[in-house]
Structure formats: structure tokens, C-alpha cells
Design an enzyme around this catalytic site. Structure first.
Site, mmCIF file in Angstrom:
data_model
loop_
_atom_site.group_PDB
_atom_site.id
_atom_site.type_symbol
_atom_site.label_atom_id
_atom_site.label_comp_id
_atom_site.label_asym_id
_atom_site.label_seq_id
_atom_site.Cartn_x
_atom_site.Cartn_y
_atom_site.Cartn_z
ATOM 1 N N GLU A 175 -5.343 -5.202 10.508
ATOM 2 C CA GLU A 175 -4.306 -4.197 10.749
ATOM 3 C C GLU A 175 -4.593 -3.461 12.051
ATOM 4 O OE1 GLU A 175 -2.365 -2.879 6.810
ATOM 5 O OE2 GLU A 175 -4.202 -1.740 7.041
ATOM 6 N N LYS A 229 0.142 4.230 -0.178
ATOM 7 C CA LYS A 229 -0.486 5.415 0.447
ATOM 8 C C LYS A 229 -0.257 6.646 -0.448
ATOM 9 C CE LYS A 229 -0.150 3.156 4.858
ATOM 10 N NZ LYS A 229 -0.129 3.246 6.305
ATOM 11 N N GLU A 251 -6.890 4.400 7.819
ATOM 12 C CA GLU A 251 -6.754 5.836 7.541
ATOM 13 C C GLU A 251 -8.026 6.379 6.896
ATOM 14 O OE1 GLU A 251 -2.925 5.443 5.594
ATOM 15 O OE2 GLU A 251 -2.127 4.847 7.543
ATOM 16 N N SER A 283 3.447 -2.325 10.343
ATOM 17 C CA SER A 283 4.902 -2.364 10.524
ATOM 18 C C SER A 283 5.528 -3.705 10.138
ATOM 19 C CB SER A 283 5.278 -1.976 11.962
ATOM 20 O OG SER A 283 4.863 -0.649 12.237
ATOM 21 N N ASN A 299 0.870 -1.182 0.000
ATOM 22 C CA ASN A 299 0.000 0.000 0.000
ATOM 23 C C ASN A 299 0.902 1.226 0.000
ATOM 24 O OD1 ASN A 299 -1.762 2.071 0.590
ATOM 25 N ND2 ASN A 299 -2.323 1.319 2.632
ATOM 26 N N HIS A 354 -9.525 0.856 4.857
ATOM 27 C CA HIS A 354 -8.237 1.044 5.552
ATOM 28 C C HIS A 354 -8.462 1.962 6.755
ATOM 29 C CE1 HIS A 354 -4.169 2.392 6.406
ATOM 30 N NE2 HIS A 354 -3.772 1.260 5.827
ATOM 31 N N GLY A 382 2.458 2.105 10.819
ATOM 32 C CA GLY A 382 3.387 3.219 10.675
ATOM 33 C C GLY A 382 4.093 3.598 11.969
HETATM 34 P P1 PGA Z 1 2.853 0.152 7.734
HETATM 35 O O1 PGA Z 1 1.384 0.357 7.089
HETATM 36 O O2 PGA Z 1 3.429 -1.098 7.135
HETATM 37 O O3 PGA Z 1 3.604 1.394 7.351
HETATM 38 O O4 PGA Z 1 2.657 0.026 9.197
HETATM 39 C C1 PGA Z 1 0.526 -0.734 6.866
HETATM 40 C C2 PGA Z 1 -0.772 -0.254 6.261
HETATM 41 O O5 PGA Z 1 -1.262 0.815 6.641
HETATM 42 O O6 PGA Z 1 -1.362 -0.928 5.392
#
Ligand code: PGA
Length: 251
Positions: A168, A11, A98, A214, A9, A96, A174
Site C-alpha cells: 500500500e 478503519k 496508519e 484508492s 478495511n 498498516h 485515501g
Molecule cells: P483507501 O485505503 O482504499 O481508502 O485508499 C486503503 C487502506 O488503507 O487499506
């Protein structure tokens, strides 16, 4: 045996030039590897067509990060499932954290998007996950069950066969704080149980449940070796070809 699926992803990262650079490094880095998993990249909308032209003859598949549930019309700033298909997408990430937490998407809206994606022939990567305070107050299972059940409202058994679920935990996204393989496995097993109750054993045994939060090349192997963890949805570590390839080879 369920296959492993590694999705990146991107983003809100990578303009056209950066898209070309990253994909060129990925495809050349992967060419010497024997790959035993499915690979998906999810660039921003503006890079989808370019990405598709660069990966269409490779094993990498294309996904988008979001879409709207209408086909066309006065929805300024939105993109439809049909548009994503025409840009070369096979997959779309929906729900997601976010989108849920920054843009206020509800389970009901995510459910409409899931139905629209399925009706249009896109395969959804349906994300669920609890916030840190929800984990700390011991309501992780309640939150996940609610997201799964409301998100999958009126989704048929056949349709469920086309959905990938991504667990997740929001506190791991993140932050560099990965869920331990035990913590992740526990929730994955719980989600598979919900799917078994709502559909049947065969659907639950076949559904792919990815872990996200992560994931890095050095923790991927341990996570992916757990019984109910069928892949990874990778954010930060998919932006560098080397680290994304490291996760793919761990799978
Ligand atoms: P990350 O994000 O690997 O940077 O923690 C995962 C995601 O949001 O899909």
C-alpha cells in the site's frame, strides 16, 4: 494459480447499527453473484462479534485491523490475538501505514505482532508501503525491502505460507491517487523477489500480495489483471456495499 483475496478495511467507521446495515446490504448484494475470490471484512473491534454473527454462514470471512503481541495483562486499550479469535476473526491486518505513521509502530513491533498472530492461529495481512517523499527520492525499493525483511525476521517457511502481504503506497491511501497498474506491478514483483531470496521459489510463487490505495470498482479490474497483483485491500470503497461488490465482481 494463486487465488484472489479482496479485503475491506473499515478503519474507524461504522457503529453497531451501521455494521448491521452494511453487512445486510453486502450479503444480499452478493447472493446473486458468482464469486471467484475470497472476501474478508475488517470492522472495528466493537463490531467484530456482531459482524461474525451476521456473516458466519456466508462466504465472507472476518478480520481485525490490529492487535497487541501479548496474550493478556496490564496493557490498557489493547486487544489480544486470543480475543480476536474468540470474536470470530480468522485474519488480522498488521503494520498498516496508519499504525506505522500515526501510532509509531516500528518494524520490530510489527514483527512481534506477526509472530503472535501466527502462534495463535490468525492469518496476518502484513502491510508495507513507501511515503510520497520516499518515492520521489527514489528509495521505494530500499524502504519496502527494509519493511519486508525486518517485519519477517525469524518467520519460518511454514509460517510464511500463512501470511498475506499488502503493498500500500502511503501516497495512494485515501487520496484518490491510485498507483498505476504498472507502478503497482513493479513493486509486487520486487516483493515476490525478496520472498524468493529469503525463502524459496515455491513460497514466493504462492504468497498472496494484495494492492491497496484508492482501489475502486472502476480501477480494480486493471490492477487485478497484473501478474503479481493477487487481490486488494480496500479502504474508502468498502464502506458502501455497491462499490465493494463492484471490486469483488471485478476480481
Ligand atoms: P483507501 O485505503 O482504499 O481508502 O485508499 C486503503 C487502506 O488503507 O487499506
Amino acid at each position: 494459480m494463486r487465488r484472489k483475496i479482496i479485503a475491506g478495511n473499515w478503519k474507524m467507521n461504522n457503529d453497531l447499527k451501521e455494521t448491521q446495515n452494511l453487512i445486510t446490504k453486502l450479503t444480499s448484494g452478493l447472493s446473486g453473484e458468482s464469486i471467484n475470490c475470497e472476501i474478508i471484512i475488517c470492522p472495528p473491534f466493537t463490531s467484530l462479534s456482531e459482524a461474525y454473527s451476521l456473516i458466519k454462514d456466508t462466504k465472507i470471512r472476518l478480520g481485525a485491523q490490529n492487535m497487541y503481541f501479548e496474550s493478556s495483562g496490564a496493557f490498557t486499550g489493547e486487544v489480544s490475538a486470543e480475543m480476536l479469535k474468540s470474536a470470530g476473526c480468522e485474519y488480522v491486518i498488521l503494520g498498516h501505514s496508519e499504525r506505522r505513521n500515526i501510532f509509531g509502530e516500528s518494524n520490530q513491533m510489527i514483527n512481534k505482532k506477526l509472530k503472535k498472530a501466527l502462534n495463535s492461529g490468525l492469518k496476518p495481512i502484513f502491510c508495507v508501503g513507501e511515503l510520497l517523499e520516499e518515492r520521489e527520492t527514489g528509495i521505494t525499493e530500499k524502504v519496502i525491502a527494509n519493511q519486508v525483511v525486518e517485519g519477517l525476521n525469524d518467520i519460518t517457511l511454514e509460517e510464511m505460507g500463512k501470511i498475506i502481504i499488502a503493498y500500500e503506497p502511503v501516497w495512494a491511501i485515501g487520496t484518490g491517487k491510485t498507483a498505476t497498474p504498472e507502478q503497482a506491478q513493479e513493486v509486487h514483483e520486487f516483493i515476490r523477489g525478496i520472498i524468493k531470496g529469503k525463502y524459496n521459489e515455491s513460497v514466493s510463487e504462492n504468497v498472496i500480495i494484495q494492492y491497496g490505495g484508492s482501489v475502486k470498482s472502476d480501477n480494480a479490474k486493471d490492477l487485478l489483471s497484473r501478474k503479481d497483483i493477487d487481490g486488494a485491500l480496500v479502504g474508502g470503497a468498502c464502506l458502501k456495499a455497491d462499490s465493494f461488490i463492484g471490486i469483488i465482481t471485478a476480481a
